[in-house]
Design an enzyme around this catalytic site. Structure first.
Site, PDB file in Angstrom:
ATOM      1  CG  HIS A  17      -1.139   3.261   6.555  1.00 32.09           C
ATOM      2  ND1 HIS A  17      -1.507   3.027   8.067  1.00 32.09           N
ATOM      3  CD2 HIS A  17      -1.713   4.243   6.444  1.00 32.09           C
ATOM      4  CE1 HIS A  17      -2.114   4.217   8.299  1.00 32.09           C
ATOM      5  NE2 HIS A  17      -2.555   5.103   7.108  1.00 32.09           N
ATOM      6  CE  LYS A  41      -6.787  14.134  12.915  1.00 32.10           C
ATOM      7  NZ  LYS A  41      -6.513  12.905  11.685  1.00 32.10           N
ATOM      8  NE  ARG A  90      -9.837   4.430   3.850  1.00 30.71           N
ATOM      9  CZ  ARG A  90      -9.630   5.010   4.800  1.00 30.71           C
ATOM     10  NH1 ARG A  90      -9.156   4.589   6.087  1.00 30.71           N
ATOM     11  NH2 ARG A  90      -9.911   6.280   4.792  1.00 30.71           N
ATOM     12  CB  SER A 127      -5.156   4.871  12.307  1.00 31.02           C
ATOM     13  OG  SER A 127      -4.240   4.753  11.371  1.00 31.02           O
TER      14      SER A 127
END
Ligand code: PNS
Length: 161
Positions: A17, A41, A90, A127
């Site tokens: 990040h 979540k 990514r 993460s």
């Protein structure tokens, strides 16, 4: 003022990040980091803890504003006059979903999404993977700012009781 937003869950912020936020900070006058609240979540860190970690680790860049937001990202952008969303890509696997969100957000409000290729050093990093490895006792200190790593290790130890 040229403004952009880097949105995410940031549970917690990783070196991946930070790579994207730092690069965005060189392109824009102000970079807003939006911590999106997902009610479905349960996070490892509270939103306040995530914000504090982002503020601390992004302080050296000098032009970062960190805020929580519950709701649509396009509303966050509209309320602050932000025309651009910056996202790290990514790998090809990120592309399908990111493209869908970019097209949806553009259709909803005209906000543009700009993709920044993640540094290859962090192309595997997320993460959730960091939390999983750390929970099993793996060393993830090279993937996180020092303060984040120590808070993560402490949080996992607390939860074990
Ligand atoms: O770090 P994440 O969880 O991969 O980030 C995803 C995030 C928070 C950027 C995305 O879920 C999002 O933008 N959520 C806000 C709600 C919203 O605007 N949903 C519609 C997207 S088209």
């Amino acid at each position: 003022m040229r403004r952009a937003v880097c949105p995410g869950s940031f549970d917690p912020i990783t070196n991946g990040h930070l790579d994207i936020i730092e690069r965005a900070s060189k392109l824009y006058d102000v970079v807003h980091v939006a911590v999106l609240i997902n009610r479905n979540k349960q996070g490892m860190f509270t939103v306040e803890e995530r914000i504090a970690l982002i503020e601390e680790t992004c302080a050296p860049y000098g032009n970062i504003e960190v805020e929580a937001h519950s709701g649509l990202l396009v509303d966050f952008c509209r309320e602050r006059g932000i025309p651009a969303i910056i996202k790290g890509l990514r790998a090809v696997s990120d592309f399908d979903y990111e493209l869908q969100m970019a097209q949806m957000n553009h259709g909803l409000s005209g906000v543009e999404t700009l993709f920044v290729p993640t540094s290859p050093t962090y192309s595997f990093l997320s993460s959730s993977l960091v939390k999983e490895v750390a929970a099993y006792g793996g060393d993830v200190s090279h993937l996180l700012p020092e303060v984040v790593n120590s808070r993560l290790v402490a949080r996992i130890a607390e939860r074990r009781g």
